[in-house]
Design an enzyme around this catalytic site. Structure first.
Site, PDB file in Angstrom:
ATOM      1  N   ILE A  51       0.854  -1.195   0.000  1.00  0.00           N
ATOM      2  CA  ILE A  51       0.000   0.000   0.000  1.00  0.00           C
ATOM      3  C   ILE A  51       0.888   1.243   0.000  1.00  0.00           C
ATOM      4  O   ILE A  51       0.621   2.210  -0.709  1.00  0.00           O
ATOM      5  CB  ILE A  51      -0.958  -0.035   1.212  1.00  0.00           C
ATOM      6  N   TYR A  90      -8.410 -11.889  12.864  1.00  0.00           N
ATOM      7  CA  TYR A  90      -7.606 -10.661  12.903  1.00  0.00           C
ATOM      8  C   TYR A  90      -7.068 -10.441  14.326  1.00  0.00           C
ATOM      9  O   TYR A  90      -5.999  -9.882  14.519  1.00  0.00           O
ATOM     10  CB  TYR A  90      -8.413  -9.464  12.394  1.00  0.00           C
ATOM     11  N   LYS A 118      -4.916  -2.206  16.087  1.00  0.00           N
ATOM     12  CA  LYS A 118      -5.489  -1.153  15.220  1.00  0.00           C
ATOM     13  C   LYS A 118      -6.437  -0.245  16.007  1.00  0.00           C
ATOM     14  O   LYS A 118      -6.540   0.945  15.704  1.00  0.00           O
ATOM     15  CB  LYS A 118      -6.209  -1.771  14.017  1.00  0.00           C
TER      16      LYS A 118
HETATM   17  P1  NAD Z   1       3.164  -4.853   3.316  1.00  0.00           P
HETATM   18  O1  NAD Z   1       3.652  -6.170   3.780  1.00  0.00           O
HETATM   19  O2  NAD Z   1       3.490  -4.471   1.947  1.00  0.00           O
HETATM   20  O3  NAD Z   1       3.625  -3.700   4.302  1.00  0.00           O
HETATM   21  C1  NAD Z   1       3.861  -3.925   5.675  1.00  0.00           C
HETATM   22  C2  NAD Z   1       5.172  -3.267   6.005  1.00  0.00           C
HETATM   23  O4  NAD Z   1       5.437  -3.299   7.401  1.00  0.00           O
HETATM   24  C3  NAD Z   1       6.380  -3.937   5.312  1.00  0.00           C
HETATM   25  O5  NAD Z   1       7.035  -3.006   4.510  1.00  0.00           O
HETATM   26  C4  NAD Z   1       7.260  -4.337   6.489  1.00  0.00           C
HETATM   27  O6  NAD Z   1       8.624  -4.210   6.179  1.00  0.00           O
HETATM   28  C5  NAD Z   1       6.827  -3.305   7.528  1.00  0.00           C
HETATM   29  N1  NAD Z   1       7.241  -3.633   8.901  1.00  0.00           N
HETATM   30  C6  NAD Z   1       6.868  -4.690   9.650  1.00  0.00           C
HETATM   31  N2  NAD Z   1       7.512  -4.662  10.825  1.00  0.00           N
HETATM   32  C7  NAD Z   1       8.305  -3.547  10.823  1.00  0.00           C
HETATM   33  C8  NAD Z   1       9.221  -2.972  11.733  1.00  0.00           C
HETATM   34  N3  NAD Z   1       9.465  -3.533  12.939  1.00  0.00           N
HETATM   35  N4  NAD Z   1       9.859  -1.834  11.379  1.00  0.00           N
HETATM   36  C9  NAD Z   1       9.625  -1.256  10.181  1.00  0.00           C
HETATM   37  N5  NAD Z   1       8.773  -1.748   9.268  1.00  0.00           N
HETATM   38  C10 NAD Z   1       8.120  -2.893   9.594  1.00  0.00           C
HETATM   39  O7  NAD Z   1       1.571  -4.907   3.550  1.00  0.00           O
HETATM   40  P2  NAD Z   1       0.442  -3.780   3.411  1.00  0.00           P
HETATM   41  O8  NAD Z   1      -0.823  -4.534   3.269  1.00  0.00           O
HETATM   42  O9  NAD Z   1       0.824  -2.781   2.401  1.00  0.00           O
HETATM   43  O10 NAD Z   1       0.413  -3.123   4.866  1.00  0.00           O
HETATM   44  C11 NAD Z   1       0.574  -1.747   5.101  1.00  0.00           C
HETATM   45  C12 NAD Z   1      -0.421  -1.251   6.143  1.00  0.00           C
HETATM   46  O11 NAD Z   1      -1.732  -1.359   5.612  1.00  0.00           O
HETATM   47  C13 NAD Z   1      -0.425  -2.018   7.449  1.00  0.00           C
HETATM   48  O12 NAD Z   1      -0.601  -1.113   8.523  1.00  0.00           O
HETATM   49  C14 NAD Z   1      -1.663  -2.871   7.327  1.00  0.00           C
HETATM   50  O13 NAD Z   1      -2.188  -3.214   8.590  1.00  0.00           O
HETATM   51  C15 NAD Z   1      -2.558  -1.923   6.586  1.00  0.00           C
HETATM   52  N6  NAD Z   1      -3.724  -2.522   5.936  1.00  0.00           N
HETATM   53  C16 NAD Z   1      -3.575  -3.553   5.044  1.00  0.00           C
HETATM   54  C17 NAD Z   1      -4.685  -4.102   4.434  1.00  0.00           C
HETATM   55  C18 NAD Z   1      -4.548  -5.262   3.485  1.00  0.00           C
HETATM   56  O14 NAD Z   1      -5.539  -5.987   3.287  1.00  0.00           O
HETATM   57  N7  NAD Z   1      -3.414  -5.478   2.853  1.00  0.00           N
HETATM   58  C19 NAD Z   1      -5.963  -3.599   4.729  1.00  0.00           C
HETATM   59  C20 NAD Z   1      -6.085  -2.540   5.621  1.00  0.00           C
HETATM   60  C21 NAD Z   1      -4.956  -2.013   6.227  1.00  0.00           C
HETATM   61  O1  0WE Z   2      -3.292  -5.567   8.835  1.00  0.00           O
HETATM   62  C1  0WE Z   2      -3.350  -6.526   8.095  1.00  0.00           C
HETATM   63  C2  0WE Z   2      -2.294  -7.613   8.145  1.00  0.00           C
HETATM   64  C3  0WE Z   2      -1.297  -7.372   9.221  1.00  0.00           C
HETATM   65  C4  0WE Z   2      -0.368  -8.512   9.512  1.00  0.00           C
HETATM   66  C5  0WE Z   2      -0.165  -9.608   8.683  1.00  0.00           C
HETATM   67  C6  0WE Z   2       0.749 -10.594   9.038  1.00  0.00           C
HETATM   68  C7  0WE Z   2       0.967 -11.831   8.217  1.00  0.00           C
HETATM   69  C8  0WE Z   2       2.363 -12.410   8.422  1.00  0.00           C
HETATM   70  C9  0WE Z   2       0.327  -8.442  10.684  1.00  0.00           C
HETATM   71  N1  0WE Z   2       1.218  -9.381  11.050  1.00  0.00           N
HETATM   72  C10 0WE Z   2       1.441 -10.435  10.247  1.00  0.00           C
HETATM   73  N2  0WE Z   2       2.361 -11.376  10.647  1.00  0.00           N
HETATM   74  C11 0WE Z   2       2.795 -12.370   9.844  1.00  0.00           C
HETATM   75  O2  0WE Z   2       3.613 -13.212  10.258  1.00  0.00           O
HETATM   76  N3  0WE Z   2      -4.410  -6.630   7.229  1.00  0.00           N
HETATM   77  C12 0WE Z   2      -5.481  -5.669   7.318  1.00  0.00           C
HETATM   78  C13 0WE Z   2      -4.553  -7.721   6.246  1.00  0.00           C
HETATM   79  C14 0WE Z   2      -5.377  -8.787   6.868  1.00  0.00           C
HETATM   80  O3  0WE Z   2      -4.844  -9.638   7.756  1.00  0.00           O
HETATM   81  C15 0WE Z   2      -5.862 -10.467   8.196  1.00  0.00           C
HETATM   82  C16 0WE Z   2      -7.068 -10.111   7.567  1.00  0.00           C
HETATM   83  C17 0WE Z   2      -6.764  -9.012   6.722  1.00  0.00           C
HETATM   84  C18 0WE Z   2      -7.709  -8.265   5.864  1.00  0.00           C
HETATM   85  C19 0WE Z   2      -5.830 -11.503   9.106  1.00  0.00           C
HETATM   86  C20 0WE Z   2      -7.005 -12.204   9.396  1.00  0.00           C
HETATM   87  C21 0WE Z   2      -8.188 -11.848   8.771  1.00  0.00           C
HETATM   88  C22 0WE Z   2      -8.241 -10.806   7.847  1.00  0.00           C
END
Ligand code: NAD
Ligand code: 0WE
Length: 255
Positions: free
Chosen positions: A20, A155, A162
């Protein structure tokens, strides 16, 4: 002249082209922003450097948000390179994989600590440091998920983290508002990213989402990036402390 020309924005959370944070970075670049990207370790650095190069970004800096020394070093570096920061994008989260699978009542003390440290405290840690460099006001943006407000199966501890993140958005907005620093969150619908990979049945979640959401489709990186541009720019000059759903309307549904 883009909407962000002359603006200096720090983006944390790019892991690969699906992140993202990368969608937001590309959009900011198109609008003329000067950018800095961070990486949490060497594996991520290898992914981020080529992406940064593709947008002529030369500010690629290490930062594991669990380490105060990394955060201090990051802002010292930004102070010497830029002197000022206008925006920060916080797009990171982490919980132990086991805690996203076990029953919620089995969450360990260490699992709680880890998830809240990386996913919620990190925003506060960034805000306190960014404040000093936001001498002309600024904007902080973070990413949340509906699991903060309602129970989403599996979750678990991330939902609690969150919830803390969204409450922190409000407290930071109140604290930093007098300096014209705005703090907001986008609560995105599910997107297939690295953080979503390895979540069991994520594909099914995505297809159920697209079938039921009012817009009848999944949320894209671009959908989130558009909202991010709004919150990081003057277009949202009167808005702070908000959490906005960018979820194709999914959250309005009952059953
Ligand atoms: P992503 O894996 O691309 O990004 C997650 C990032 O967190 C990675 O770049 C990772 O390096 C970083 N990270 C984890 N631990 C860290 C640490 N200790 N120090 C620095 N960086 C660290 O996945 P994404 O889906 O783009 O997630 C970005 C944000 O969006 C997160 O806050 C996630 O909760 C939120 N989000 C994701 C979704 C989804 O469905 N993908 C939906 C809603 C919100
Ligand atoms: O915020 C997130 C994911 C965050 C996340 C994902 C992982 C996977 C790998 C945090 N920690 C970890 N640790 C790991 O080892 N989302 C919003 C994406 C997400 O995650 C889910 C969802 C959705 C949507 C988990 C359960 C149910 C729905």
């Amino acid at each position: 002249m883009g909407m962000f020309s002359g603006k200096r924005i720090l983006v944390l959370g790019v892991a690969n082209e699906r992140s993202i944070a990368w969608g937001i970075t590309e959009a900011l670049h198109r609008e003329g922003a000067e950018l800095a990207l961070t990486y949490m370790n060497e594996a991520i650095e290898k992914r981020v450097r080529p992406l940064a190069e593709s947008i002529q970004c030369t500010n690629v800096l290490p930062c594991d948000v669990q380490k105060d020394a990394d955060l201090d070093q990051l802002f010292a570096e930004l102070e010497s390179r830029w002197g000022r920061v206008d925006g920060v994008v916080h797009s990171l989260a982490f919980a132990d994989r086991e805690d996203l699978q076990r029953p919620f009542a089995q969450t360990s003390r260490e699992g709680f600590r880890l998830a809240l440290d990386v996913s919620a405290y990190s925003l506060i840690a960034l805000a306190g440091r960014a404040e000093k460099l936001m001498t002309q006001g600024g904007a902080l943006l973070t990413l949340s998920y509906v699991g903060a407000q309602r129970v989403v199966e599996n979750y678990n501890i991330m939902g609690v983290a969150k919830a803390a993140l969204e409450a922190s958005v409000r407290y930071l907005a109140a604290d930093l508002g007098p300096k014209n620093i705005r703090v907001n969150a986008v609560s995105a619908g599910p997107i297939k990213t690295l953080a979503a990979s390895g979540i069991p049945h994520f594909k099914d979640l995505l297809s159920a989402f697209a079938q039921r959401a009012p817009l009848r489709r999944n949320v894209s990186q671009e959908d989130v990036a558009q909202a991010a541009l709004f919150y990081l720019s003057n277009m949202s000059s009167g808005i702070t402390g908000e959490v906005t759903f960018v979820d194709c309307g999914f959250n309005v549904l009952g059953v």
